[in-house]
Write an enzyme that holds these catalytic residues in place. Structure first.
Site, PDB file in Angstrom:
ATOM      1  N   GLU A  17     -66.588 -27.849 -22.469  1.00 47.21           N
ATOM      2  CA  GLU A  17     -67.225 -26.933 -23.419  1.00 47.21           C
ATOM      3  C   GLU A  17     -66.163 -25.919 -23.795  1.00 47.21           C
ATOM      4  OE1 GLU A  17     -68.474 -23.874 -24.811  1.00 47.21           O
ATOM      5  OE2 GLU A  17     -69.878 -23.496 -23.164  1.00 47.21           O
ATOM      6  N   GLU A  50     -57.154 -25.417 -25.420  1.00 42.48           N
ATOM      7  CA  GLU A  50     -55.829 -25.760 -24.894  1.00 42.48           C
ATOM      8  C   GLU A  50     -55.917 -26.245 -23.437  1.00 42.48           C
ATOM      9  OE1 GLU A  50     -53.571 -22.191 -24.880  1.00 42.48           O
ATOM     10  OE2 GLU A  50     -51.830 -23.155 -23.957  1.00 42.48           O
ATOM     11  N   GLU A 100     -59.563 -18.895 -32.751  1.00 42.91           N
ATOM     12  CA  GLU A 100     -60.590 -18.199 -31.980  1.00 42.91           C
ATOM     13  C   GLU A 100     -60.024 -16.864 -31.487  1.00 42.91           C
ATOM     14  OE1 GLU A 100     -61.944 -19.815 -28.098  1.00 42.91           O
ATOM     15  OE2 GLU A 100     -63.957 -19.580 -28.930  1.00 42.91           O
ATOM     16  N   LYS A 137     -64.836 -23.142  -9.247  1.00 37.01           N
ATOM     17  CA  LYS A 137     -63.758 -22.151  -9.371  1.00 37.01           C
ATOM     18  C   LYS A 137     -64.116 -21.133 -10.442  1.00 37.01           C
ATOM     19  CE  LYS A 137     -59.908 -21.710 -11.630  1.00 37.01           C
ATOM     20  NZ  LYS A 137     -60.052 -20.263 -11.869  1.00 37.01           N
ATOM     21  N   GLY A 190     -63.973 -23.272 -21.225  1.00 33.14           N
ATOM     22  CA  GLY A 190     -62.836 -22.382 -21.427  1.00 33.14           C
ATOM     23  C   GLY A 190     -62.137 -22.722 -22.735  1.00 33.14           C
TER      24      GLY A 190
END
Ligand code: NAI
Ligand code: MG
Length: 500
Positions: A269, A250, A404, A194, A247
């Site tokens: 990751e 969260e 981030e 995806k 990604g």
């Protein structure tokens, strides 16, 4: 903007024809098909805000179809295919990517906004090299003969995991597809990939190249769609044996929770807030360039970006002045201009997120060395451009030093000595990467050991290679991609006993 700066690479006719016409479709069981719902979504050119193409939007029903196709392909023989067959396919994929380099680079830059200089020199050749590297592995995946009681013949087989869901982000769309597909296919798995909803195009073009290379139907299925629908359906699907995700931290946690239903194998990751540490005894010119490349590469939308720049206190002002001066010279411009070194951020959402951090930094009392705002001169006003930003006078506890940002924003933080650098460097929930700049070899190795990060770069930054494992400590995730380590993610061990 001046005329010469607007000079564009001419659009490859194959790119134009790929973007024209009917919506792009899903790849399921070797066929290009509409979504079961019939729905499509728009993919946007972040340099202009215009629609680039319409794309079929996968949902749970399409994931069901793809899982069925992948399982059938796996059982039909792909899982037991001859290793040299997989080697040949992976080499053919690598060659096709090379042969379509300009076309793929343009498509990537249009969809993601990254400079063509980068997509052409890093993303596309890097993807080809990744497939080429994994082409060497199928014939080198060994089991063991165990020294058990000699009345038994005891050995292990290393077998593919089965059907793998791979959910990838928008920052390196083609390269992440290669990092995921290369090892999965080398080990004989079937895949449901995806791509991110912001950047589905190069994965779809890659799908065409996979079919051209001869990848059997159902072995790779490609489902563009949104996270909470298609992505969540992959993470929870009882027919998927493993999920690999790159990604946000969260969403990584959501995926781990969703995987519990059938105890999928999971590799993650995730995000980072990597310290890039410059000691006074470093080669200053190299360190300045390393600090800039560490944060402005790919508009700072890099999980291992050197977003916390730690500078030894006694040269803090002098060094950050240099970084600021060079940051002002980074060439911001349209992605397809070969002179451009920084393009727009990927989406309106990311643009808003980064701008909110620029406000947060100012509110917290950090000083804007340069940048600190969107770039709106001339044609840039139409896109999601942010000026290269250096914040000085930052404390490691500020939000801009802890969260981030995923944009061209570096937080320069002073440190007193080696111990302080390590303490502050490690004071984060993340642990993806770190940089060290010094001429003192012993210091370099001591600090490299003390930093809690999956990758440490000494006198370099952002170095990547298919042979070198990549992944996180702490909340940057677990599992290592690339190198032989990826084989651990995509195989499982079977012990066989034979009574002789
Ligand atoms: P995201 O983590 O939401 O998206 C990454 C991928 O996960 C996309 O393919 C998305 O469709 C999918 N996804 C989203 N929600 C999902 C769910 N519930 N289940 C399954 N799949 C799901 O990242 P997003 O929202 O695009 O960016 C937010 C922040 O995440 C960025 O600002 C950055 O800090 C971080 N990020 C980190 C990346 C990395 O390389 N480690 C890459 C992209 C984003
Ligand atoms: Mg998200």
């Amino acid at each position: 903007m001046s005329q010469p700066a607007m000079k564009m690479a001419t659009l490859d006719p194959k790119v134009a024809s790929f973007l024209e016409g009917a919506p792009k479709r899903l790849l399921i069981n070797g066929q290009w098909v509409d979504a079961a719902s019939g729905q499509t979504f728009e993919t946007i050119n972040p340099a202009t805000g215009e629609v680039l193409a319409h794309v079929a939007e996968a949902s749970a029903a399409d994931v069901d179809r793809a899982v069925e196709a992948a399982r059938a392909a796996f059982e039909r023989g792909w899982g037991q295919s001859k290793p040299t067959h997989r080697t040949r396919l992976l080499l053919a994929i690598a060659d096709l990517i090379d042969a379509h380099r300009d076309e793929l680079a343009q498509l990537e830059s249009l969809d993601n906004g990254k400079p063509i200089f980068e997509s052409r020199n890093i993303d596309v050749p890097g993807a080809a090299e990744c497939f080429r590297y994994y082409a060497g592995w199928p014939t080198k995946i060994y089991g063991e003969t165990n020294p058990s009681d000699p009345v038994y013949f005891s050995y292990t087989l290393r077998e593919p995991v089965g059907v793998c869901g791979q959910i990838i982000p928008w920052n390196f769309p083609l390269l992440m597809a290669a990092w995921k597909l290369g090892p999965a296919l080398a080990c004989g798995n079937a895949v449901i990939l995806k791509p991110a909803e912001q950047t589905p195009l190069t994965a779809l073009r890659l799908g065409e190249l996979l079919l051209e290379a001869g990848v059997p139907e159902g072995v790779v299925n490609i489902l563009p769609g949104f996270g909470p629908t298609a992505g969540a359906a992959i993470a929870a699907h009882p027919g998927i044996d493993k999920v690999a995700f790159t990604g946000s931290t969260e969403v990584g946690k959501d995926i781990l929770r969703a995987s519990a239903g059938n105890l999928k194998r999971v590799s993650l990751e995730l995000g980072g807030k990597s310290p890039n540490i410059v000691f006074t005894d470093a080669d200053h010119d190299a360190a300045v360039q390393g600090a800039l490349g560490g944060i402005f590469f790919n508009q700072g939308q890099v999980c291992c970006a050197g977003s916390r720049l730690f500078v030894e206190e006694r040269m803090y002002d002098e060094f950050t002045d240099k970084v600021t001066t060079f940051a002002q010279q980074v060439k911001l411009g349209p992605p397809l201009d070969p002179e451009t070194r920084m393009g727009p951020l990927v989406s309106q959402e990311q643009f808003d997120r980064v701008k909110s951090y620029l406000r947060a930094g100012k509110d917290e009392g950090a000083k804007v060395g340069t940048g600190g705002e969107a770039a709106t001169e001339g044609a840039l006003a139409r896109g999601y451009y942010v000026k290269p930003t250096v914040f000085t006078g930052v404390r490691n506890t500020m939000r801009i030093a802890q969260e981030e940002i995923f944009g061209p924003v570096v937080a320069a933080i002073p440190f007193t000595d080696e111990n302080d650098a390590v303490l502050q460097g490690n004071a984060t929930i993340y642990g993806l990467a770190a940089g060290i700049w010094t001429r003192d070899v012993s210091k370099a190795h001591k600090v490299a050991r003390a930093l809690k990060a999956g990758t440490v770069w000494i006198n370099c930054y952002n170095q990547m290679d298919p042979t070198a494992p990549f992944g996180g400590y702490k909340q940057s995730g677990f599992g290592r991609e690339l190198g032989k380590h990826s084989l651990e993610l995509y195989t499982q061990v079977k012990q066989v006993w034979l009574r002789v």
